[in-house]
Motif scaffolding. Sequence first.
Motif, mmCIF file in Angstrom:
data_model
loop_
_atom_site.group_PDB
_atom_site.id
_atom_site.type_symbol
_atom_site.label_atom_id
_atom_site.label_comp_id
_atom_site.label_asym_id
_atom_site.label_seq_id
_atom_site.Cartn_x
_atom_site.Cartn_y
_atom_site.Cartn_z
ATOM 1 N N ASP A 43 0.823 -1.215 0.000
ATOM 2 C CA ASP A 43 0.000 0.000 0.000
ATOM 3 C C ASP A 43 0.856 1.263 0.000
ATOM 4 N N ARG A 44 1.932 1.255 0.759
ATOM 5 C CA ARG A 44 2.798 2.434 0.863
ATOM 6 C C ARG A 44 3.684 2.635 -0.371
ATOM 7 N N LEU A 45 4.031 1.535 -1.043
ATOM 8 C CA LEU A 45 4.887 1.638 -2.229
ATOM 9 C C LEU A 45 4.090 1.933 -3.501
ATOM 10 N N GLU A 46 2.818 1.587 -3.491
ATOM 11 C CA GLU A 46 1.985 1.715 -4.686
ATOM 12 C C GLU A 46 1.990 3.119 -5.297
ATOM 13 N N PRO A 47 1.923 4.190 -4.511
ATOM 14 C CA PRO A 47 1.941 5.527 -5.127
ATOM 15 C C PRO A 47 3.217 5.807 -5.935
ATOM 16 N N PHE A 48 4.270 5.055 -5.665
ATOM 17 C CA PHE A 48 5.531 5.237 -6.381
ATOM 18 C C PHE A 48 5.638 4.290 -7.585
ATOM 19 N N GLY A 49 4.628 3.434 -7.766
ATOM 20 C CA GLY A 49 4.665 2.456 -8.846
ATOM 21 C C GLY A 49 5.685 1.357 -8.599
ATOM 22 N N ILE A 50 5.943 1.085 -7.331
ATOM 23 C CA ILE A 50 6.970 0.129 -6.922
ATOM 24 C C ILE A 50 6.298 -1.035 -6.200
ATOM 25 N N THR A 51 6.820 -2.237 -6.427
ATOM 26 C CA THR A 51 6.361 -3.411 -5.681
ATOM 27 C C THR A 51 7.400 -3.748 -4.609
ATOM 28 N N PRO A 52 7.036 -4.580 -3.635
ATOM 29 C CA PRO A 52 8.033 -4.992 -2.649
ATOM 30 C C PRO A 52 9.260 -5.654 -3.283
ATOM 31 N N PHE A 53 9.080 -6.400 -4.370
ATOM 32 C CA PHE A 53 10.222 -7.020 -5.033
ATOM 33 C C PHE A 53 11.096 -5.953 -5.691
ATOM 34 N N HIS A 54 10.474 -4.932 -6.288
ATOM 35 C CA HIS A 54 11.261 -3.814 -6.836
ATOM 36 C C HIS A 54 12.099 -3.181 -5.728
ATOM 37 N N TRP A 55 11.494 -3.022 -4.564
ATOM 38 C CA TRP A 55 12.189 -2.409 -3.433
ATOM 39 C C TRP A 55 13.468 -3.161 -3.094
ATOM 40 N N VAL A 56 13.387 -4.490 -2.997
ATOM 41 C CA VAL A 56 14.581 -5.241 -2.595
ATOM 42 C C VAL A 56 15.656 -5.207 -3.675
ATOM 43 N N VAL A 57 15.243 -5.197 -4.941
ATOM 44 C CA VAL A 57 16.227 -5.069 -6.021
ATOM 45 C C VAL A 57 16.879 -3.693 -5.958
ATOM 46 N N VAL A 86 10.918 -9.438 -13.128
ATOM 47 C CA VAL A 86 10.920 -8.231 -12.302
ATOM 48 C C VAL A 86 11.804 -7.165 -12.948
ATOM 49 N N LEU A 87 12.982 -7.570 -13.405
ATOM 50 C CA LEU A 87 13.879 -6.611 -14.063
ATOM 51 C C LEU A 87 13.278 -6.083 -15.355
ATOM 52 N N ASP A 88 12.558 -6.925 -16.074
ATOM 53 C CA ASP A 88 11.858 -6.461 -17.287
ATOM 54 C C ASP A 88 10.908 -5.318 -16.941
ATOM 55 N N ARG A 89 10.107 -5.515 -15.897
ATOM 56 C CA ARG A 89 9.134 -4.491 -15.504
ATOM 57 C C ARG A 89 9.821 -3.242 -14.952
ATOM 58 N N MET A 90 10.922 -3.440 -14.229
ATOM 59 C CA MET A 90 11.658 -2.284 -13.706
ATOM 60 C C MET A 90 12.298 -1.493 -14.841
ATOM 61 N N GLU A 91 12.732 -2.190 -15.862
ATOM 62 C CA GLU A 91 13.324 -1.528 -17.022
ATOM 63 C C GLU A 91 12.239 -0.746 -17.779
ATOM 64 N N GLU A 92 11.072 -1.367 -17.955
ATOM 65 C CA GLU A 92 9.944 -0.684 -18.606
ATOM 66 C C GLU A 92 9.548 0.568 -17.839
#
Length: 159
Positions: A43-57, A86-92
């Motif tokens: 919920d807290r990361l969603e406004p940034f367009g980030i998932t918990p997995f994005h966070w750890v990467v 995950v990296l594909d989506r982070m790159e996009e």
Amino acid sequence: METTTREPSRQAFFEEWKDILAPTGFGYRVRILSQLMSRRFQDRLEPFGITPFHWVVLCCLWQEDGLPTSAICERLQQVGGTLTGVLDRMEERGLVRRERDSRDRRIWRVFLTEQGEELMDELPPVVRRVKEETLAGIAEEERALLSRLLDRTIANLAN
């Protein structure tokens, strides 16, 4: 009538096994804690367009930019296929870019983009607030003990 005769044995059964039976079992409570924390975290990361997995990467790359994908997998104890998506989506999303290693073309290295770097200022305070909400009412010594115990239990099962 049979329910009445089984009742004392049910109570004895529960007393003997309550440390593993839901909802009082250790594993079940860890799972509930994980779900609740994940939900709050998402919920807290969603406004940034980030998932918990994005966070750890991002955390890995903030500590050492340009890591090979295999090193990220190792640090996060993840299977390569999972990280690739995950990296594909982070790159996009414009958070990272991947480049082949100049010395070994089989290796892909992951680098932060400017956008990924900027999140280094924005996200840690958000995540710290989630941590503080989670650990509210728990003294610093108890937090340190909990951290050590979590490390030990993870190590017990990671082998």
